[in-house]
Design a protein around this motif. Structure first.
Motif, PDB file in Angstrom:
ATOM      1  N   HIS A  88      50.318   5.486 -24.590  1.00  0.00           N
ATOM      2  CA  HIS A  88      48.932   5.535 -24.107  1.00  0.00           C
ATOM      3  C   HIS A  88      48.001   5.833 -25.279  1.00  0.00           C
ATOM      4  O   HIS A  88      46.947   5.205 -25.422  1.00  0.00           O
ATOM      5  CB  HIS A  88      48.775   6.618 -23.038  1.00  0.00           C
ATOM      6  N   ASN A 126      51.067  10.940 -24.156  1.00  0.00           N
ATOM      7  CA  ASN A 126      51.994   9.819 -24.020  1.00  0.00           C
ATOM      8  C   ASN A 126      51.785   8.952 -25.264  1.00  0.00           C
ATOM      9  O   ASN A 126      50.678   8.450 -25.506  1.00  0.00           O
ATOM     10  CB  ASN A 126      51.689   9.031 -22.740  1.00  0.00           C
ATOM     11  N   MET A 179      43.970   5.885 -25.921  1.00  0.00           N
ATOM     12  CA  MET A 179      43.576   6.944 -24.979  1.00  0.00           C
ATOM     13  C   MET A 179      43.301   8.227 -25.766  1.00  0.00           C
ATOM     14  O   MET A 179      43.997   9.232 -25.616  1.00  0.00           O
ATOM     15  CB  MET A 179      44.689   7.141 -23.944  1.00  0.00           C
ATOM     16  N   CYS A 190      45.636  11.682 -24.751  1.00  0.00           N
ATOM     17  CA  CYS A 190      46.842  11.699 -23.936  1.00  0.00           C
ATOM     18  C   CYS A 190      48.030  11.817 -24.881  1.00  0.00           C
ATOM     19  O   CYS A 190      48.087  11.143 -25.914  1.00  0.00           O
ATOM     20  CB  CYS A 190      46.944  10.428 -23.110  1.00  0.00           C
ATOM     21  N   TRP A 230      50.166   9.958 -14.148  1.00  0.00           N
ATOM     22  CA  TRP A 230      49.775  11.241 -14.744  1.00  0.00           C
ATOM     23  C   TRP A 230      49.581  11.095 -16.246  1.00  0.00           C
ATOM     24  O   TRP A 230      50.154  10.184 -16.868  1.00  0.00           O
ATOM     25  CB  TRP A 230      50.856  12.292 -14.467  1.00  0.00           C
ATOM     26  N   HIS A 231      48.800  12.008 -16.835  1.00  0.00           N
ATOM     27  CA  HIS A 231      48.609  12.030 -18.285  1.00  0.00           C
ATOM     28  C   HIS A 231      48.647  13.474 -18.784  1.00  0.00           C
ATOM     29  O   HIS A 231      47.967  14.329 -18.219  1.00  0.00           O
ATOM     30  CB  HIS A 231      47.261  11.421 -18.679  1.00  0.00           C
ATOM     31  N   PRO A 232      49.419  13.766 -19.842  1.00  0.00           N
ATOM     32  CA  PRO A 232      49.368  15.085 -20.473  1.00  0.00           C
ATOM     33  C   PRO A 232      48.238  15.107 -21.506  1.00  0.00           C
ATOM     34  O   PRO A 232      48.361  14.521 -22.580  1.00  0.00           O
ATOM     35  CB  PRO A 232      50.746  15.200 -21.141  1.00  0.00           C
TER      36      PRO A 232
HETATM   37 CU   LIG Z   1      48.485   8.951 -20.684  1.00  0.00          CU
END
Ligand SMILES: [Cu+2]
Length: 512
Positions: A499, A496, A504, A494, A448-450
């Protein structure tokens, strides 16, 4: 295992600029469309443009100014009974609460006493583009020993936060809460509790840079002949952190501590109340790689807002917040001690706060339930309150953002591309002021990615919550809609931290 990278996409063209040439990113540049067609000359609406000043002037004004100062500096904190060397604002992990009302001008004097450059980003605020605090894109880095004065109007009420936008600085203590009050709001609560959650490792098991170095070697680093890689686990890398709620891999990093307002469960933040009082929780996830599931065992939470905007109220047993997300909820206090738990999703550990009515026995952290079950929601699963729902209209421009990369190679990117600050507009999502914009986040990976968009609060789907950060589960597409009403150059990425540090990220670019 690495089929989702840049195959078929045009090779990145370097313009030969270095990161030191900050002005390169501040100049309008040719764009290379993500479909690989020929570059076109466009005029980008830069943070210094009149359109940015006009948008700021159009925001509500109370005529008042709220002033604050943030000093970013090394500090020694006490965590779980041990001194920890780290960095933070105003000599604390989890900086001072900054607070104003809608229409106020917030002025923040930043002093950089760190040994390296920094910037401050105001997460979730629809503010003037030149105050957004993104290194290179909207401002020049504030050098070590330097200072910078931020100043902008507070346009919308809600729960927000601020943090260094040098991603790994945020993984130290360089973050804090920001609340914008709505003077017209009817207060149906007796107490307010602003809660910032964070996954912590700095100064305990290593540094964020150590973590990124190990992760960047990829999960395949311990493999021989491509076999048996799933057993590999490094000093910091978390293997087998799985969450059904998040649809697969929950996170990449193991953390020795989880903090609740900068404190560990041995020394918990505690509020006092009377039985029957209502507490407004303002939950903020400042973590780098951890979603938190938050609840009080046996009690319902009434969710009222996410990412600052009201939702159709919902009674739940627990809420999940991805990194960068916020949820406001009401909790009615029973007599005795109420533990408010935040369990790291798919990982071991606990962040804890407590409410006391002055009677009963203190909860033993070790005796708390391992899992918060029942009705559990994240902010992206809520419906917007009718007062903040976007007006129905047709979409003028639609962009597709594939969330690409894998833990195997740790090659996270967007549409197969690693963000390059020397060439920030390559593959940018171009919009024009006044457009209704649809962005489809398509998660092609196993994690998953926020996904966070700066300067805007999008709506999830036709009637979903208004948000600036939304969980996108593996194999799923989340469509978000926004009105392009805040001109400038905005990062989206993202949330994270690792990430994002691997690239990202991309730019939502207003063009004229
Ligand atoms: Cu991510």
């Amino acid at each position: 295992m690495n089929s989702l990278t840049a195959q078929g996409l045009p090779r990145r063209t370097f313009l030969g600029v270095t990161l030191g040439a900050a002005s390169a990113a501040l100049l309008a540049a040719c764009s290379t469309p993500s479909d690989g067609s020929a570059p076109s000359a466009v005029r980008r609406v830069m943070s210094t443009d009149e359109a940015v000043r006009a948008a700021e002037a159009a925001r509500p004004s109370s005529g008042r100014t709220v002033s604050a100062s943030l000093r970013a500096a090394p500090l020694t904190a006490n965590l779980a009974g041990k001194p920890v060397q780290t960095w933070g604002y105003n000599d604390a992990i989890n900086g001072s609460l900054l607070r104003g009302s809608v229409g106020d001008r917030l002025e923040v004097a930043l002093e950089n006493a760190l040994p390296e450059p920094t910037v401050v980003h105001w997460h979730g605020l629809a503010l003037a583009n030149d105050q957004d605090g993104v290194e290179m894109l909207t401002q020049k880095d504030v050098a070590a020993g330097g200072s910078f004065s931020y100043g902008f109007r507070l346009a919308h009420p809600g729960t927000y936060w601020y943090h260094s936008h040098v991603e790994l600085q945020r993984e130290r203590g360089l973050y804090g809460p920001l609340v914008v009050d709505d003077p017209s709001e009817t207060k149906d609560w007796d107490h307010e509790w602003v809660i910032v959650l964070d996954d912590w490792m700095d100064g305990v098991t290593g540094t964020p840079e150590d973590v990124l170095k190990e992760l960047s070697g990829g999960m395949g680093g311990g493999m021989s002949g491509g076999m048996g890689g799933m057993q590999h686990s490094g000093t910091y890398m978390a293997m087998g952190s799985m969450s059904d709620f998040l649809g697969g891999d929950a996170g990449d990093v193991r953390y020795p501590l989880h903090l609740f307002n900068g404190r560990t469960p041995e020394d918990p933040d505690t509020v006092t109340a009377k039985p029957g009082d209502r507490v407004r929780l303002r939950l903020i996830n400042a973590g780098g790689d951890t979603a938190y599931r938050v609840g009080a065992p046996g009690l319902k939470l009434t969710v009222t807002h996410t990412d600052g905007y009201p939702v159709e109220r919902k009674d739940v047993d627990a809420v999940v917040l991805g990194m960068g997300e916020r949820i406001d909820a009401l909790l009615t206090v029973p007599a005795g001690w109420t533990p408010l738990m935040a369990r790291p999703e798919g990982k071991a550990g606990l962040a804890l706060g407590r409410i006391s009515t002055g009677s009963g026995k203190e909860p033993d952290p070790a005796a708390l339930p391992a899992r918060l079950g029942g009705m559990v929601v994240d902010g992206g699963q809520l419906s917007s309150a009718s007062t903040v729902r976007l007006a129905s209209r047709s979409v003028d421009v639609k962009h597709t953002v594939r969330l690409t990369g894998s833990m195997m190679a740790y090659d996270w990117g967007l549409n197969g591309r690693r963000f390059d600050m020397a060439n920030p507009y390559e593959g940018a999502l171009e919009v024009r002021q006044g457009q209704r914009v649809q962005i489809d986040f398509v998660n092609e990976g196993m994690m998953w990615h926020p996904m966070h968009v700066h300067g805007h609060t999008f709506q999830v789907g036709d009637a979903g919550a208004r948000k600036d950060t939304v969980i996108v589960r593996p194999g799923r597409t989340v469509s978000v809609f926004l009105d392009a009403d805040n001109p400038g150059q905005w990062l989206y990425h993202c949330h994270n931290a690792y990430h994002a540090a691997r690239g990202m990220m991309g730019v939502l670019s207003y063009v004229a």
